[in-house]
Design a protein around this motif. Sequence first.
Motif, short mmCIF file in Angstrom:
data_model
loop_
_atom_site.label_atom_id
_atom_site.label_comp_id
_atom_site.label_asym_id
_atom_site.label_seq_id
_atom_site.Cartn_x
_atom_site.Cartn_y
_atom_site.Cartn_z
N LEU A 111 53.85 -23.87 7.53
CA LEU A 111 52.43 -23.64 7.48
C LEU A 111 51.92 -22.64 7.01
CD1 LEU A 111 49.70 -24.91 8.23
CD2 LEU A 111 50.44 -23.99 10.78
N TYR A 112 52.43 -21.59 7.50
CA TYR A 112 52.16 -20.06 7.32
C TYR A 112 52.42 -19.71 5.76
CZ TYR A 112 52.11 -19.32 12.33
OH TYR A 112 51.55 -19.44 13.44
N THR A 113 53.33 -20.27 5.13
CA THR A 113 53.55 -20.03 3.71
C THR A 113 52.42 -20.83 2.81
OG1 THR A 113 55.22 -21.89 3.43
CG2 THR A 113 55.94 -19.64 3.61
N TYR A 114 51.64 -21.86 3.53
CA TYR A 114 50.78 -22.68 2.89
C TYR A 114 49.32 -22.03 3.05
CZ TYR A 114 47.19 -25.94 2.15
OH TYR A 114 46.07 -26.80 1.82
N GLN A 115 49.26 -21.59 4.50
CA GLN A 115 47.95 -20.96 5.02
C GLN A 115 48.11 -20.31 6.33
OE1 GLN A 115 44.16 -23.14 5.97
NE2 GLN A 115 43.33 -21.77 4.36
N PHE A 116 48.11 -19.08 6.33
CA PHE A 116 48.00 -18.40 7.74
C PHE A 116 46.64 -17.98 8.13
CE2 PHE A 116 48.26 -14.39 10.51
CZ PHE A 116 48.93 -15.09 11.38
N GLU A 117 46.21 -18.39 9.19
CA GLU A 117 44.76 -18.36 9.43
C GLU A 117 44.51 -18.13 11.01
OE1 GLU A 117 40.55 -21.14 9.69
OE2 GLU A 117 41.99 -21.26 7.95
N GLN A 118 43.65 -17.00 11.53
CA GLN A 118 43.64 -16.53 12.68
C GLN A 118 42.57 -15.69 12.75
OE1 GLN A 118 47.07 -15.01 14.69
NE2 GLN A 118 46.75 -12.99 13.74
N PRO A 119 41.75 -15.59 13.93
CA PRO A 119 40.89 -14.57 14.04
C PRO A 119 41.53 -13.19 13.90
CG PRO A 119 40.47 -16.20 15.71
CD PRO A 119 41.70 -16.45 14.92
N THR A 120 41.17 -12.22 13.04
CA THR A 120 41.94 -11.03 13.05
C THR A 120 42.10 -10.08 14.40
OG1 THR A 120 40.45 -10.83 11.03
CG2 THR A 120 41.67 -8.70 11.85
N SER A 293 30.53 -17.68 19.02
CA SER A 293 31.35 -16.40 18.80
C SER A 293 31.81 -16.37 17.20
CB SER A 293 32.52 -16.48 19.60
OG SER A 293 32.12 -16.45 21.11
N ARG A 294 31.36 -15.37 16.72
CA ARG A 294 31.95 -15.23 15.02
C ARG A 294 32.93 -14.05 15.04
NH1 ARG A 294 28.77 -16.82 10.68
NH2 ARG A 294 28.75 -18.63 12.12
N TYR A 295 33.85 -14.48 14.72
CA TYR A 295 34.96 -13.59 14.42
C TYR A 295 35.57 -13.21 12.87
CZ TYR A 295 35.76 -14.37 19.42
OH TYR A 295 35.82 -14.58 20.59
N GLU A 296 35.88 -12.05 12.43
CA GLU A 296 36.60 -11.95 11.02
C GLU A 296 37.74 -12.85 11.35
OE1 GLU A 296 37.18 -8.03 9.90
OE2 GLU A 296 35.17 -7.58 10.23
#
Length: 435
Positions: A111-120, A293-296
């Motif tokens: 999954l992470y090689t395809y897309q790694f996504e998390q609030p910074t 809540s809005r996060y980077e």
Amino acid sequence: MVTFLIVLSILVVFHEFGHFLAARYFGVTVESFSLGFGPRLLGVRRNGTDYKVCLLPVGGYVKMAGMNEGLESSTSDPGSFQSKPRWQRLIIIAMGPAFNGVLAVALLAGLYTYQFEQPTYVGREALIGYVADGTPADRAALEPGDVVRSLDGRETPTWQVLFLETAMAAGRPVTVEFERDGRLLTTSIDIPEAESRDELAAPGWSSNHRVVLGRVMDGRPAALAGFQRGDELLAINGREVVGVDQVIDSISTSGGTRLDFGLLRDGERRSVAVQPELRPDDGRWRIGVALVSRYEVERSALSPTQALVRSADANYVYAGLIFRTLQRLISGSVPIDTLEGPVGIYEHTKDAAAYGFGALVQLMALISVNLAIINLVPVPVLDGGQILVLLVESTMRREVSLAVKARMFQVGLAFMVILFGIVMYNDLARKLAAP
């Protein structure tokens, strides 16, 4: 339901595939490799193994010659499981949980090689941006600017680890070590229970984050004052907005006095004054908005090496939490009614699938880690129980009698039936109690 069955089948069949490969490697005859249970629907026989699909599409199993749940002791057949040295049998048994662990790492790495996504911020140090009045964090004398370094003796290098450790400490007092102005200090804090099983325990601290308006309710003070969906809140009475809890506290403790909001709309700064109203339904001051809540957010495709490291780290944390949960279940500090069974897993799978492919893959990885660890619990009908018997036999340098093995199996089976009944009751009780 289809997604749930597919997910469960993948996880269980991969577990059995671990047993299968090890058995074939050591020359054990595998009589059947089944996808599902019950009557055989279709399949193919090859090299003495019946690869089949059965009627009930839930999980699967591998049947090895001479094994029969570990109760047979035939050693005359060289292809029999019982004819193999104990160390080989131990590896064959252990490869099931091991493959679940490998699958969990592989799923997240893929999954992470395809897309790694998390609030910074979750990967950053646990710097407190706001402490809500009257909360456990406030009573513990924590302040904005403090950095939480450990909780309950466990280091918390990032917000992500702090969230997980807080969830594990819910419902009891713990020691918090934090840094303030370069000094390490300690305090005690009572972590509250989560308000629902779908939420994390909330001690009253939060990181700095932007706040935007979601729904603005017609006819309520915010709408009448000119607030609009998507407005970003910058300040309240000249004080910078650093989080949702702060906005809620400012409104609920206003006593009905006018609040001056600074906001950002379409790149333009604006000032809007609004007077909260006292709601008769809950007796709290409100203005009629939903706060978001809005996060980077960090979005990237990691290299295979980076993805593997991130995945291993995440699964290590998950495994640690599962082990500690089991420990606390045994000690009684975590109530048994928190356990979930098939219905609970089905609900989580349905929610994850609705949220997106990434969420479903992460849930599969978490369940796979659970399967690996649960199967290592030393209960006779589980892999861990069989491993324990093999270790005991290796120490004794002789086989445990069939009578003892049979009795152990019966006790283990009874335990698992009772446990299954408990988790099914928990699942149904939550389902019936849900609105």
